[in-house]
Write a protein that holds these residues in place. Structure first.
Motif, PDB file in Angstrom:
ATOM      1  N   LEU B  32       0.832  -1.212   0.000  1.00  0.00           N
ATOM      2  CA  LEU B  32       0.000   0.000   0.000  1.00  0.00           C
ATOM      3  C   LEU B  32       0.865   1.259   0.000  1.00  0.00           C
ATOM      4  N   GLU B  35       1.666   2.470  -3.563  1.00  0.00           N
ATOM      5  CA  GLU B  35       0.502   2.502  -4.438  1.00  0.00           C
ATOM      6  C   GLU B  35       0.701   3.423  -5.636  1.00  0.00           C
ATOM      7  N   ALA B 182      -9.204   3.766  -4.723  1.00  0.00           N
ATOM      8  CA  ALA B 182      -9.327   4.114  -3.303  1.00  0.00           C
ATOM      9  C   ALA B 182     -10.091   3.023  -2.550  1.00  0.00           C
ATOM     10  N   GLU B 183     -11.134   2.509  -3.181  1.00  0.00           N
ATOM     11  CA  GLU B 183     -11.939   1.450  -2.544  1.00  0.00           C
ATOM     12  C   GLU B 183     -11.093   0.194  -2.307  1.00  0.00           C
ATOM     13  N   SER B 185      -7.778   0.002  -2.180  1.00  0.00           N
ATOM     14  CA  SER B 185      -6.702   0.302  -1.252  1.00  0.00           C
ATOM     15  C   SER B 185      -7.237   0.252   0.191  1.00  0.00           C
ATOM     16  N   GLU B 186      -8.400   0.847   0.403  1.00  0.00           N
ATOM     17  CA  GLU B 186      -9.016   0.811   1.730  1.00  0.00           C
ATOM     18  C   GLU B 186      -9.366  -0.633   2.115  1.00  0.00           C
ATOM     19  N   ARG B 189      -6.295  -2.456   3.154  1.00  0.00           N
ATOM     20  CA  ARG B 189      -5.885  -1.993   4.484  1.00  0.00           C
ATOM     21  C   ARG B 189      -6.706  -2.714   5.571  1.00  0.00           C
ATOM     22  N   ARG B 190      -8.012  -2.809   5.353  1.00  0.00           N
ATOM     23  CA  ARG B 190      -8.866  -3.493   6.341  1.00  0.00           C
ATOM     24  C   ARG B 190      -8.563  -4.989   6.396  1.00  0.00           C
TER      25      ARG B 190
END
Lengths: 359, 359
Positions: B32, B35, B182-183, B185-186, B189-190
């Motif tokens: 990430l 990115e 963005a979706e 990547s988020e 992360r989760r």
């Protein structure tokens, strides 16, 4: 490995399977008798410039698709792929299929997700071609064009003649797209004669070497390029008729991990072709031997694999890319003989039906 | 299965492998952090309209490519394929690669035929992207763009953190192409946080169930759709670290022959996802149970597989197509524990080197 259970014992286990193995030259001759339909399909693919070939099928049909990748790559130099049925059918993903030729492969013509994939592909603008042994089945109704396999009924659960007929259809279709139809047609005719000539000797040779493998539980089957399809198909015959955990691997993939599992009780079947893939297959065979694995060498260049305990060569066809029509046969005959040696009936393996309706 | 031979015994067999399994959340976080490079590669693929994705790699890299097919199919709805390296490199077939993005996957960046394929693809007009853990290696020099895995050195022979990092790179690349960077990547992360949270419990659970498989010689690993990559990767871990003949199959392919080989000593590992592939995986699991096979259920919907003897669920990420980042981990931990139970050293399997130079 225990013998098949819950099936009425056959008076002659494997009789259908063996008969159908021997019917393969006749089945190949019938494909050639229907060359017109194949030529028409090729002309349409060229006219529409539908040059991304998407092959779909399961089991032996999917193994034949592995051959299609090379037939279309080597002859018209078109890109062919085994497409992801799940993406379209289960995940409902609309893809742009203009410029694609979809070839649905199914002996029965009933495989549900193949039928559904082809229906969706046709609606999405692909040229759709059914290749099936039952031109009255759903797959043929749904596709724009049908190429019948004309293999006559296949009764043994494990496919044989429909597999080699599918190879021949794919080679002819690719040949006609490339403007080399006559050369391929003549090549298949000669390969058919070669197969008829060597079949009795191959049957004796395969039967003679099967017995030492009676207690084998695991095998790798190695091939590369055009012969990767053969590796996949021989592994499937061993799984379904002999209950051996037989895994197909490309020569190179063997080195990327699986080689570590080998030992003297974990034999390797290697298919060597007299083409540019011979060196990597030789390298893979040496790696297998270094782990102590017993080596069975087959293919047109079987004699080029050093240290093989058993050798089952086949003649070299012209053009060479037709070799998988011949090289699968020693594996079929070995599976037939080994299943019998293990007390199994290769005509009707436990847990399988001829027409698979799994989604 | 005999213990590994000819290697100096390690004071703590599998210590590296286990450490690297636990380093996976940190490795994902480093993807990430890079990115920007992924976003640039996506922008270039879009600008050039290079929308046929050709993935090439061997071993774990090739398994990650199976995931790429779904990441690119589900996100930008582009067609992705595992391309036939042999066609280009060994058979020397010139293909038209304009309109293609080639992604060369290699942990070491040294895999010879992947390097050669990428070099030829670049000359033939493809956009070429290297995904490698060594951005100074040949593969990175030869490709137009490089996305570094940034997984830090991976010392165990069996890949773990470079595999999940490759999955994350492919999901992010597909997400940015689709305008959903963005979706994704988020989501990664989760998923990384979810993985860090469940890892200690998964290690205990996998270790607890490994012992009953000490004498297992054969297994099938079943998955479909996004989880077929997981099935392939878990099977490879079992082959290379535990010397089990573990074969990956799609849920549907199991029914097309291989199911006949199953018996009570031939267990099946099934990965169930809470998505449109759940029904076929449930059907495959029932077929396996009907043959008497012991069932290990894993994946986000592990609890939905009836009759499983062992259950190793993972949490469900958002978006769901990220589940393979989590679902491979129980298989890695099971392989680690089982290898130790069998007296093998999963850090250094006999017959393997970390960098595979086989052609």
């Amino acid at each position: 490995v225990s013998p098949a259970e819950n099936e009425p014992p056959s008076p002659d286990p494997g009789a259908r399977f063996l008969t159908e193995i021997h019917e393969q030259p006749a089945a190949l001759a019938r494909v050639l008798a229907h060359e017109d339909e194949i030529e028409r399909a090729a002309a349409l693919a060229v006219a529409r410039d539908a040059r991304l070939i998407r092959l779909v099928g399961h089991g032996s049909s999917d193994n034949a698709a592995s051959y299609g990748i090379y037939a279309f790559g080597l002859l018209p130099r078109w890109t062919a792929m085994r497409d992801a049925i799940t993406l379209t059918v289960h995940y409902d993903t609309p893809l742009d299929l203009s410029g694609s030729t979809v070839i649905g492969l199914s002996q029965s013509g009933q495989t549900p997700d193949v039928v559904e994939y082809v229906a969706r592909a046709r609606a999405a603008g692909a040229l759709t071609i059914a290749v099936t042994n039952d031109p009255t089945a759903e797959l043929a109704r749904i596709a724009e064009l049908t190429i019948p396999l004309c293999a006559e009924p296949e009764l043994a659960v494990a496919a044989t003649k429909t597999y080699v007929s599918t190879l021949a259809v794919l080679a002819l279709l690719a040949g006609h797209i490339a403007g080399r139809g006559a050369e391929l047609s003549e090549g298949i005719r000669r390969a058919t004669d070669q197969l008829a000539e060597v079949l009795p000797g191959l049957e004796r040779a395969a039967a003679a070497i099967a017995l030492p493998f009676s207690y084998t539980g695991r095998m790798f089957v190695i091939g590369r390029g055009v012969e990767f399809a053969t590796a996949r198909e021989i592994a499937l015959k061993l799984l379904e008729t002999c209950r051996i955990a037989a895994e197909p691997l490309t020569a190179t993939d063997l080195a990327h991990g699986p080689v570590a599992a080998l030992d003297p009780l974990f034999p390797v079947w290697a298919i060597a072709s007299r083409d540019a893939t011979l060196a990597p297959v030789q390298e893979a065979a040496s790696r297998a031997r270094a782990m102590g694995a017993t080596l069975v060498a087959s293919g047109t260049a079987a004699a080029e694999l050093e240290g093989a305990g058993y050798v089952l060569p086949v003649p070299t066809p012209t053009p060479q890319l037709l070799s998988p029509i011949l090289s699968v046969v020693p594996g079929q005959l070995f599976a037939w003989a080994l299943a019998r040696a293990r007390g199994l009936d290769p005509d009707a393996p436990h847990g399988l039906a001829k027409v698979t309706l799994a989604r």
